[in-house]
Motif scaffolding. Structure first.
Motif, PDB file in Angstrom:
ATOM      1  N   LYS A 173       6.252 124.110 120.619  1.00 13.51           N
ATOM      2  CA  LYS A 173       7.216 123.863 121.712  1.00 13.51           C
ATOM      3  C   LYS A 173       6.999 122.472 122.256  1.00 13.51           C
ATOM      4  N   GLY A 174       8.076 121.824 122.686  1.00 12.67           N
ATOM      5  CA  GLY A 174       7.927 120.521 123.343  1.00 12.67           C
ATOM      6  C   GLY A 174       8.597 119.398 122.560  1.00 12.67           C
ATOM      7  N   CYS A 175       8.084 118.171 122.762  1.00 10.60           N
ATOM      8  CA  CYS A 175       8.716 116.982 122.152  1.00 10.60           C
ATOM      9  C   CYS A 175       7.708 116.243 121.304  1.00 10.60           C
ATOM     10  N   ALA A 216       8.520 122.946 112.774  1.00  9.94           N
ATOM     11  CA  ALA A 216       9.095 123.696 113.896  1.00  9.94           C
ATOM     12  C   ALA A 216       9.817 124.938 113.374  1.00  9.94           C
ATOM     13  N   LEU A 224       2.375 119.720 120.539  1.00 10.54           N
ATOM     14  CA  LEU A 224       3.414 120.764 120.420  1.00 10.54           C
ATOM     15  C   LEU A 224       2.832 122.166 120.572  1.00 10.54           C
ATOM     16  N   LYS A 255      15.352 124.848 116.561  1.00  6.88           N
ATOM     17  CA  LYS A 255      15.002 126.139 117.169  1.00  6.88           C
ATOM     18  C   LYS A 255      14.944 127.171 116.053  1.00  6.88           C
ATOM     19  N   ASN A 259       0.277 129.817 116.266  1.00  7.57           N
ATOM     20  CA  ASN A 259       0.958 129.382 117.496  1.00  7.57           C
ATOM     21  C   ASN A 259       2.401 128.960 117.193  1.00  7.57           C
ATOM     22  N   THR A 260       3.294 129.283 118.116  1.00  3.75           N
ATOM     23  CA  THR A 260       4.638 128.705 117.969  1.00  3.75           C
ATOM     24  C   THR A 260       4.573 127.266 118.478  1.00  3.75           C
ATOM     25  N   SER A 284      13.669 131.420 115.536  1.00  2.00           N
ATOM     26  CA  SER A 284      13.066 132.538 116.244  1.00  2.00           C
ATOM     27  C   SER A 284      12.495 133.595 115.322  1.00  2.00           C
ATOM     28  N   GLY A 341       9.860 128.672 117.602  1.00  2.00           N
ATOM     29  CA  GLY A 341       9.790 127.939 118.861  1.00  2.00           C
ATOM     30  C   GLY A 341      10.926 126.948 118.950  1.00  2.00           C
ATOM     31  N   GLU A 342      10.722 125.930 119.766  1.00  2.00           N
ATOM     32  CA  GLU A 342      11.787 124.951 119.997  1.00  2.00           C
ATOM     33  C   GLU A 342      11.146 123.574 120.142  1.00  2.00           C
ATOM     34  N   VAL A 343      11.496 122.669 119.260  1.00  2.00           N
ATOM     35  CA  VAL A 343      10.875 121.339 119.267  1.00  2.00           C
ATOM     36  C   VAL A 343      11.959 120.266 119.268  1.00  2.00           C
TER      37      VAL A 343
END
Ligand code: EPZ
Length: 418
Positions: free
Chosen positions: A13-15, A243, A409, A284, A10-11, A286, A248-250
């Motif tokens: 994402k989130g905080c 991350a 995440l 971030k 899984n990528t 990719s 993804g983007e954390v």
């Protein structure tokens, strides 16, 4: 027995919210017992096993502790023991700060030698050199450090090596010595500064923490205070690397970005994007990152505690990476576990040469120590298939609610009790 079961791929994402710093908290709690008057109210304490362990030890010395969420109220006014000799003391590293705290306040300490992660010899000669320079007589008998002094007198102490533990421990004892102590060649880690700030809030007179010379003017007593522990630089670094590894983007929140600069710089060099906010960093990534060379160094260099999680990321980065672990001589045990998942590397003394592979594959592995555990979790998150991480107790010593934070995440990770 508990294990973490991770379905990789899984990528993220989130905080994620970063907790209070373990290596500050494990020194601040012992420092709190130096208050002979008043109560210490300490906030932002991480919910980790090393902290629980210290709380039990401090209670066994006659202090009263009450906990509410991440805060602790410590009343050490009626302490009645200078002897810390329990299994908890032997099981963790930070218990050695009780030597400096007890010696400072009572001019006497009996503390069993500490345990903690098995990452090298980890001697305490520099701590002892400092206590002796302040006038204490120190012997080690039957595994117990016995230190006593009629009075402590300020001194000029030049440490042979830069040590976080020796800097903090001797600084604590010197706050209640007569006259001025000058500590040279000291550690500059954020947690050294945090402990100095805490002691100053208790009435100490410490200047220069964060530089390589600390000047301490002894005071007669320390008193209770209100304080909040700084965010954990190493926990933050671990989520940054996760991350970057998963893509993804954390957003990593409640951090001091300045403390993370060596990690941010390395991730940028490898191809990740980092956006610094006032008290957050966003990572971030990719695609596959580039290989990089790392040398662990005292702060502000690249932290040894992040070397292990970073080596997981390097194991899947494109090209050959070289790690030079200059702080601890035995901090590569996790690489043997990583090998079970397909990593390719060679270790020669303090150097590890890692050739990035295209993918890791899930396997049954163990957390050989605290940060090794984080390295294995990150490996599980990026691996193809299922990974089981055993010896979770090592991870619980220093990472609060790690599986909840990763699940938040988007990771597929659960704890199973066998
Ligand atoms: C602290 O350990 C941290 N532990 C470690 O955290 C961290 O890896 C380390 O500092 C370095 O940043 C705590 O704060 C409880 P050192 P410490 O004294 O104080 C040698 C983690 O994962 N040395 O700075 O024990 C020593 O062997 C961990 O959270 C002596 O030779 O580390 C090492 O090679 C594990 N004599 C170097 O100095 C001494 O008297 C640096 O150790 C003391 C240290």
């Amino acid at each position: 027995m508990e294990k973490l079961v991770i379905f990789g791929g899984n990528t993220l994402k989130g905080c994620v919210d970063i907790s209070g710093a373990k290596n500050a908290a494990v020194a601040i709690l012992p420092a709190a017992i130096m208050a002979s008057e008043g109560i210490c109210n300490i906030d932002n304490i991480p919910d980790i096993e090393d902290v629980h362990c210290l709380e039990r030890i401090i209670e066994s010395l006659g202090c009263k502790i009450s906990r509410e969420k991440n805060s602790a109220r410590i009343d050490s006014t009626n302490m009645n023991s200078v002897c810390a000799c329990t299994e908890d003391v032997r099981n963790m590293r930070g218990s050695y700060y009780l030597i400096g705290a007890l010696l400072g306040r009572f001019k006497e300490a009996r503390v069993e030698l500490p345990g903690g992660c098995n990452i090298g010899a980890r001697p305490v000669d520099q701590h002892i050199k400092g206590f002796e320079a302040l006038g204490a007589k120190v012997v080690i008998e039957h595994g117990v450090v016995k230190a006593e002094a009629e009075k402590l007198i300020g001194a000029n102490i030049f440490f042979d090596i830069v040590s976080v533990g020796a800097t903090i421990n001797v600084m604590m004892a010197a706050t209640l010595a007569e006259g001025t102590t000058i500590l040279e060649n000291v550690a500059r880690e954020p947690h050294v500064v945090d402990v100095a700030n805490f002691l100053n809030s208790m009435g100490a007179n410490i200047k220069g923490a964060g530089t390589d010379v600390i000047r301490i003017t002894g005071v007669d007593k320390l008193v209770g205070c209100n304080y909040s522990v700084i965010p954990d630089q190493i926990e933050a670094g671990t989520y940054m690397i996760a991350a970057a590894a998963c893509g993804g983007e954390v957003a990593i929140k409640n951090v001091i970005p300045k403390h993370l600069e060596s990690i941010s710089a390395k991730l940028i060099e490898m191809g990740a994007d980092i956006i610094e906010g006032e008290d957050s960093v966003v990572v971030k990534s990719s695609g596959r990152l580039k290989a990089a060379n790392i040398k662990t160094l005292p702060y502000p260099g690249f932290p040894t505690d992040v070397q292990q999680p970073m080596s997981t990321l390097l194991s899947v980065s494109e090209g050959r990476s070289v790690i030079n672990e200059s702080i601890f001589e035995n901090r590569y045990k996790h690489l043997d576990e990583l090998k079970k998942m397909g990593a390719e590397f060679k270790v020669e003394g303090r150097i590890a040469i890692i050739d990035g592979v295209n993918k890791l594959t899930g396997a049954i592995v163990k957390a050989t120590d605290l940060r090794a555990g984080a390295a294995m979790i990150i490996a599980g998150l990026i691996a193809e298939g299922v990974t089981e991480v055993h010896n979770v107790e090592s991870i619980d010593r220093g990472y609060p609610k790690i599986e909840d934070k990763f699940r938040g995440l988007g990771a597929d990770i659960k704890r199973i009790t066998e």
